[in-house]
Design a protein around this motif. Structure first.
Motif, mmCIF file in Angstrom:
data_model
loop_
_atom_site.group_PDB
_atom_site.id
_atom_site.type_symbol
_atom_site.label_atom_id
_atom_site.label_comp_id
_atom_site.label_asym_id
_atom_site.label_seq_id
_atom_site.Cartn_x
_atom_site.Cartn_y
_atom_site.Cartn_z
ATOM 1 N N ALA A 68 0.836 -1.207 0.000
ATOM 2 C CA ALA A 68 0.000 0.000 0.000
ATOM 3 C C ALA A 68 0.871 1.257 0.000
ATOM 4 O O ALA A 68 0.350 2.365 0.152
ATOM 5 C CB ALA A 68 -0.927 -0.004 1.189
ATOM 6 N N GLY A 75 3.181 2.434 2.159
ATOM 7 C CA GLY A 75 3.484 3.143 3.413
ATOM 8 C C GLY A 75 4.977 3.432 3.582
ATOM 9 O O GLY A 75 5.364 4.551 3.937
ATOM 10 N N HIS A 76 5.817 2.438 3.312
ATOM 11 C CA HIS A 76 7.261 2.668 3.487
ATOM 12 C C HIS A 76 7.799 3.617 2.421
ATOM 13 O O HIS A 76 8.616 4.482 2.697
ATOM 14 C CB HIS A 76 8.015 1.333 3.443
ATOM 15 N N ASP A 121 6.363 -4.522 -6.959
ATOM 16 C CA ASP A 121 5.394 -5.439 -6.349
ATOM 17 C C ASP A 121 4.971 -6.456 -7.409
ATOM 18 O O ASP A 121 4.778 -6.113 -8.578
ATOM 19 C CB ASP A 121 4.166 -4.712 -5.799
ATOM 20 N N ASN A 138 8.292 -9.362 -9.900
ATOM 21 C CA ASN A 138 8.677 -10.105 -8.703
ATOM 22 C C ASN A 138 10.081 -9.646 -8.289
ATOM 23 O O ASN A 138 10.948 -9.471 -9.142
ATOM 24 C CB ASN A 138 8.692 -11.606 -9.026
ATOM 25 N N PHE A 139 10.309 -9.497 -6.981
ATOM 26 C CA PHE A 139 11.627 -8.986 -6.575
ATOM 27 C C PHE A 139 12.761 -9.964 -6.885
ATOM 28 O O PHE A 139 13.934 -9.615 -6.802
ATOM 29 C CB PHE A 139 11.643 -8.463 -5.140
ATOM 30 N N ASP A 169 9.532 -5.860 3.057
ATOM 31 C CA ASP A 169 8.542 -6.009 4.140
ATOM 32 C C ASP A 169 7.663 -7.174 3.665
ATOM 33 O O ASP A 169 6.701 -6.991 2.929
ATOM 34 C CB ASP A 169 7.761 -4.684 4.256
ATOM 35 N N GLN A 185 -4.624 -7.183 0.365
ATOM 36 C CA GLN A 185 -4.705 -8.534 -0.229
ATOM 37 C C GLN A 185 -5.494 -9.470 0.690
ATOM 38 O O GLN A 185 -6.320 -10.262 0.230
ATOM 39 C CB GLN A 185 -3.291 -9.086 -0.457
HETATM 40 C C1 LIG Z 1 3.418 -6.602 3.786
HETATM 41 S S1 LIG Z 1 3.062 -5.967 2.207
HETATM 42 C C2 LIG Z 1 4.055 -4.532 2.110
HETATM 43 C C3 LIG Z 1 3.448 -3.347 2.787
HETATM 44 C C4 LIG Z 1 4.198 -2.061 2.505
HETATM 45 N N1 LIG Z 1 5.515 -2.034 3.111
HETATM 46 C C5 LIG Z 1 3.406 -0.850 2.950
HETATM 47 O O1 LIG Z 1 3.949 -0.026 3.690
HETATM 48 O O2 LIG Z 1 2.247 -0.735 2.537
HETATM 49 C C6 LIG Z 1 3.951 -7.055 1.144
HETATM 50 C C7 LIG Z 1 3.818 -6.747 -0.318
HETATM 51 O O3 LIG Z 1 4.895 -7.405 -0.967
HETATM 52 C C8 LIG Z 1 4.446 -7.997 -2.145
HETATM 53 N N2 LIG Z 1 5.330 -9.139 -2.403
HETATM 54 C C9 LIG Z 1 5.464 -10.274 -1.678
HETATM 55 N N3 LIG Z 1 6.377 -11.087 -2.254
HETATM 56 C C10 LIG Z 1 6.836 -10.442 -3.358
HETATM 57 C C11 LIG Z 1 7.795 -10.769 -4.358
HETATM 58 N N4 LIG Z 1 8.444 -11.938 -4.358
HETATM 59 N N5 LIG Z 1 8.032 -9.854 -5.328
HETATM 60 C C12 LIG Z 1 7.379 -8.659 -5.336
HETATM 61 N N6 LIG Z 1 6.440 -8.314 -4.438
HETATM 62 C C13 LIG Z 1 6.178 -9.185 -3.452
HETATM 63 C C14 LIG Z 1 3.013 -8.385 -1.874
HETATM 64 O O4 LIG Z 1 2.285 -8.452 -3.101
HETATM 65 C C15 LIG Z 1 2.543 -7.239 -0.972
HETATM 66 O O5 LIG Z 1 1.936 -6.227 -1.710
#
Ligand SMILES: C[S@@+](CC[C@H](N)C(=O)[O-])C[C@H]1O[C@@H](n2cnc3c(N)ncnc32)[C@H](O)[C@@H]1O
Length: 299
Positions: A23, A25-26, A43, A69-70, A91, A98
Motif C-alpha cells: 500500500a 506506506g514505506h 510489487d 517479482n523482486f 517487508d 490482499q
Molecule cells: C506486507 S506488504 C508490504 C506493505 C508495505 N511495506 C506498505 O507499507 O504498505 C507485502 C507486499 O509485498 C508484495 N510481495 C510479496 N512477495 C513479493 C515478491 N516476491 N516480489 C514482489 N512483491 C512481493 C506483496 O504483493 C505485498 O503487496
C-alpha cells in the motif's frame, strides 16, 4: 527508516528500492523524510502497482513503479536505468488489502468462501493453490505443510485433502478449511490461532515460491548496494527469517557485507499494541562495506 538510511550518511541524490511496495506506506515515508531520494518500487501484485500511481503523481520524477517479482531485481533496476542503489527494503508477506479481498483466496473466515487462487500475480499463468491441491502427491503436500507452515498435523491434513479431491473440481477457501478441520485430533486444546492458519500460510508460500524468490533477490541486492548502502528485511515467518539469517551470514563471510543487526530486532510492546500484525515481525539489516574490495563492483 534509520535502519535503511542512517542520518548523516550517504551521498546525494540517493536511490532506494522498496521491494515490497504494497500500500506504499514505506515508500511514502522515504519520499517524505528524504527529499533528495528517489524510490524504485516493486510489487508482484499488479493491483498494488496500479494503486501506487496516485502516490507517484504526488512526487513527480521521484517514484518509479514496477510490476515485477523482486526475484527479478536486476531487470527492474535495468529498466529504471539504475545500476547501483543506496538501500533496499523488504517487508515480506501480504498487505492488508490482499488479505481483505475475498476473491484472492488468501484468507478464510465464517463468512468467506472464495476460489483458492493465492497467486501474488494473478496474471502470471502460474498454478493456483487449487491446482496444486488437485495435483500434488500426498507426500509433497505433507512436506509443504511442514516446511512452510510448521504444521504439526501435516500428515493428517494432507490425507484429508487427497481424500476429498475426487469430489472437488476447483477448491474454495471453505472446502480447504473443512478438510483441515476434519483432520484435527478429537479433544484438541483450543489454540490462539485458527487451525487452518498454518495450512493457508504454507499453501501461499508454495504457490508463490516465496523462499527461493527471497534468496535470489537478496543475492542480487547485496551486490547492487553502493558502499555504505543497506538492505533491511522485515519477516513474519520463521522460514523467511531463516533464509535472511543464513544469506546475511554468508555475505558477511564473503566480505560482501557487515551485519548491522546480530540478532533480529523485535517490535516493542507499544508497537504491537498499535499494530497487532507486527507481533511476529523480525527485522534484520546489513550494510555494504564503505570500501569495496577489487572486483566487487556495486555501481
Ligand atoms: C506486507 S506488504 C508490504 C506493505 C508495505 N511495506 C506498505 O507499507 O504498505 C507485502 C507486499 O509485498 C508484495 N510481495 C510479496 N512477495 C513479493 C515478491 N516476491 N516480489 C514482489 N512483491 C512481493 C506483496 O504483493 C505485498 O503487496
Amino acid at each position: 527508516m534509520s535502519m535503511l538510511a542512517p542520518a548523516g550518511e550517504g551521498r546525494s541524490p540517493r536511490v532506494f528500492v522498496d521491494a515490497t511496495f504494497g500500500a506504499g506506506g514505506h515508500t511514502r515515508a522515504i519520499l517524505e523524510r528524504l527529499p533528495d531520494a528517489s524510490v524504485v518500487a516493486l510489487d508482484a501484485d499488479p493491483e498494488a502497482i496500479a494503486r501506487g500511481r496516485a502516490l507517484a503523481e504526488l512526487y513527480p520524477g521521484r517514484l518509479f513503479l514496477h510490476h515485477v517479482n523482486f526475484a527479478h531485481l536486476d531487470a527492474a533496476l535495468a529498466s529504471a536505468g539504475e545500476s547501483g542503489i543506496d538501500g533496499i527494503l523488504y517487508d515480506l508477506g501480504l498487505s492488508s488489502l490482499q488479505l481483505a479481498d475475498p476473491q484472492r483466496g488468501f484468507s478464510f473466515g465464517a463468512a468467506e468462501d472464495a476460489p483458492l487462487d493465492m497467486r501474488l500475480d494473478p496474471t502470471s499463468g502460474q498454478a493456483t493453490a487449487s491446482d496444486l491441491l488437485q495435483r500434488l502427491s500426498e507426500a509433497d503436500l505433507e512436506a509443504a505443510l511442514r516446511t512452510y507452515g510448521d504444521e504439526r498435523h501435516a500428515r493428517a491434513i494432507a490425507r484429508a485433502i487427497v481424500k476429498r479431491r475426487d469430489r472437488i473440481r476447483s477448491w474454495t477457501s471453505r472446502e480447504l478449511v473443512a478438510a483441515v478441520m476434519s483432520a484435527q485430533p478429537r479433544g484438541r486444546r483450543r489454540s490462539r490461532i485458527h487451525p487452518a492458519t498454518r495450512t493457508f500460510q504454507a499453501l501461499r508460500m508454495l504457490v508463490n515460491d516465496d523462499l527461493s524468490n527471497l534468496e535470489r533477490s537478496l543475492d542480487i541486492a547485496v551486490r547492487r548496494l553502493r558502499p555504505g548502502g543497506r538492505a533491511v528485511v522485515i519477516s513474519f515467518h520463521s522460514g523467511e527469517d531463516r533464509v535472511v539469517k543464513r544469506r546475511f551470514a554468508a555475505f558477511a563471510r564473503m566480505g560482501l557485507a557487515t551485519l548491522v543487526t546480530r540478532k533480529p530486532l523485535r517490535p516493542s510492546p507499544r508497537e504491537v499494541a498499535a499494530n497487532p500484525r507486527s507481533r511476529s515481525a523480525k527485522l534484520r539489516a546489513l550494510a555494504r562495506p564503505q570500501a569495496l574490495q577489487e572486483g566487487e563492483d556495486a555501481v
